[in-house]
Scaffold this active site. Structure first.
Site, PDB file in Angstrom:
ATOM      1  N   PHE A  59      14.882  54.709 -35.772  1.00 51.97           N
ATOM      2  CA  PHE A  59      16.209  54.133 -35.524  1.00 51.97           C
ATOM      3  C   PHE A  59      16.169  52.670 -35.091  1.00 51.97           C
ATOM      4  O   PHE A  59      17.220  52.065 -34.870  1.00 51.97           O
ATOM      5  CB  PHE A  59      16.960  54.956 -34.458  1.00 51.97           C
ATOM      6  CG  PHE A  59      16.262  55.023 -33.125  1.00 51.97           C
ATOM      7  CD1 PHE A  59      16.367  53.983 -32.206  1.00 51.97           C
ATOM      8  CD2 PHE A  59      15.502  56.130 -32.789  1.00 51.97           C
ATOM      9  CE1 PHE A  59      15.731  54.045 -30.978  1.00 51.97           C
ATOM     10  CE2 PHE A  59      14.861  56.209 -31.558  1.00 51.97           C
ATOM     11  CZ  PHE A  59      14.978  55.155 -30.647  1.00 51.97           C
ATOM     12  N   ARG A  87      22.363  56.211 -14.172  1.00 57.73           N
ATOM     13  CA  ARG A  87      22.087  57.171 -15.251  1.00 57.73           C
ATOM     14  C   ARG A  87      23.067  58.348 -15.183  1.00 57.73           C
ATOM     15  O   ARG A  87      23.536  58.836 -16.211  1.00 57.73           O
ATOM     16  CB  ARG A  87      20.647  57.700 -15.171  1.00 57.73           C
ATOM     17  CG  ARG A  87      19.552  56.660 -15.206  1.00 57.73           C
ATOM     18  CD  ARG A  87      19.336  55.984 -16.511  1.00 57.73           C
ATOM     19  NE  ARG A  87      19.042  56.893 -17.587  1.00 57.73           N
ATOM     20  CZ  ARG A  87      19.017  56.541 -18.862  1.00 57.73           C
ATOM     21  NH1 ARG A  87      19.268  55.298 -19.216  1.00 57.73           N
ATOM     22  NH2 ARG A  87      18.753  57.417 -19.800  1.00 57.73           N
ATOM     23  N   ASN A 114      27.420  54.499 -27.863  1.00 61.16           N
ATOM     24  CA  ASN A 114      27.747  55.311 -26.691  1.00 61.16           C
ATOM     25  C   ASN A 114      28.210  54.473 -25.497  1.00 61.16           C
ATOM     26  O   ASN A 114      28.192  54.927 -24.363  1.00 61.16           O
ATOM     27  CB  ASN A 114      26.574  56.220 -26.316  1.00 61.16           C
ATOM     28  CG  ASN A 114      25.321  55.456 -25.949  1.00 61.16           C
ATOM     29  OD1 ASN A 114      25.333  54.248 -25.747  1.00 61.16           O
ATOM     30  ND2 ASN A 114      24.215  56.172 -25.851  1.00 61.16           N
ATOM     31  N   HIS A 117      24.169  50.970 -22.022  1.00 59.69           N
ATOM     32  CA  HIS A 117      22.724  51.148 -21.857  1.00 59.69           C
ATOM     33  C   HIS A 117      22.422  50.950 -20.382  1.00 59.69           C
ATOM     34  O   HIS A 117      23.035  50.104 -19.726  1.00 59.69           O
ATOM     35  CB  HIS A 117      21.954  50.100 -22.680  1.00 59.69           C
ATOM     36  CG  HIS A 117      20.526  49.955 -22.246  1.00 59.69           C
ATOM     37  ND1 HIS A 117      19.512  50.716 -22.770  1.00 59.69           N
ATOM     38  CD2 HIS A 117      19.952  49.160 -21.306  1.00 59.69           C
ATOM     39  CE1 HIS A 117      18.373  50.385 -22.179  1.00 59.69           C
ATOM     40  NE2 HIS A 117      18.619  49.436 -21.285  1.00 59.69           N
TER      41      HIS A 117
END
Length: 140
Positions: A59, A87, A114, A117
């Site tokens: 990816f 996180r 998403n 990061h």
């Protein structure tokens, strides 16, 4: 508990959908303090260097293309156990698997897009912060 610094990047998908303020609200409501923040367009070279640990992964090229497809917001966050806390607030990488109330579940569109990061360890946090910020840019 230990006061830590961690790195966060709001990704192009969230920027394009005008979600910077919403992401920052999640972070601040969790108890993280934004001590440095800047917006920029990453070059392909910067993105490739930043994600170098993934260079051999299938990816990698699409990740570099995606992260350079628009502006990002780079941040240094500070707080008690900031790395773990960030996180947790971000949620699982795949928004479909993330818990409700996390950034990725509520704002993410796909595994790649998403919305955010975040550093996954102390070593990563140190490297990622130093990659984009010098000490004079971090406000205590």
């Amino acid at each position: 508990m230990t006061i830590q610094y961690t790195f966060s990047m709001i990704k192009p998908d969230a920027i394009k959908r005008n979600k910077i303020g919403q992401v920052n609200t999640y972070l601040e409501n969790a108890g993280l303090k934004i001590v440095a923040q800047k917006m920029k367009f990453l070059t392909k070279y910067e993105a490739a260097c930043f994600y170098d640990e993934h260079r051999a992964r299938p990816f990698f090229n699409s990740l570099v293309e995606y992260i350079t497809s628009g502006a990002v917001v780079l941040q240094v966050l500070k707080g008690e156990d900031a790395i773990t806390l960030n996180r947790t607030v971000m949620g699982a990488t795949n928004p479909a698997e993330a818990e409700a109330g996390t950034i990725r579940k509520d704002l993410g569109e796909s595994i790649e897009a998403n919305s955010i990061h975040g550093s996954d360890s102390e070593n990563s946090a140190k490297r990622e912060i130093a990659f984009f910020f010098n000490k004079s840019e971090i406000i205590e």
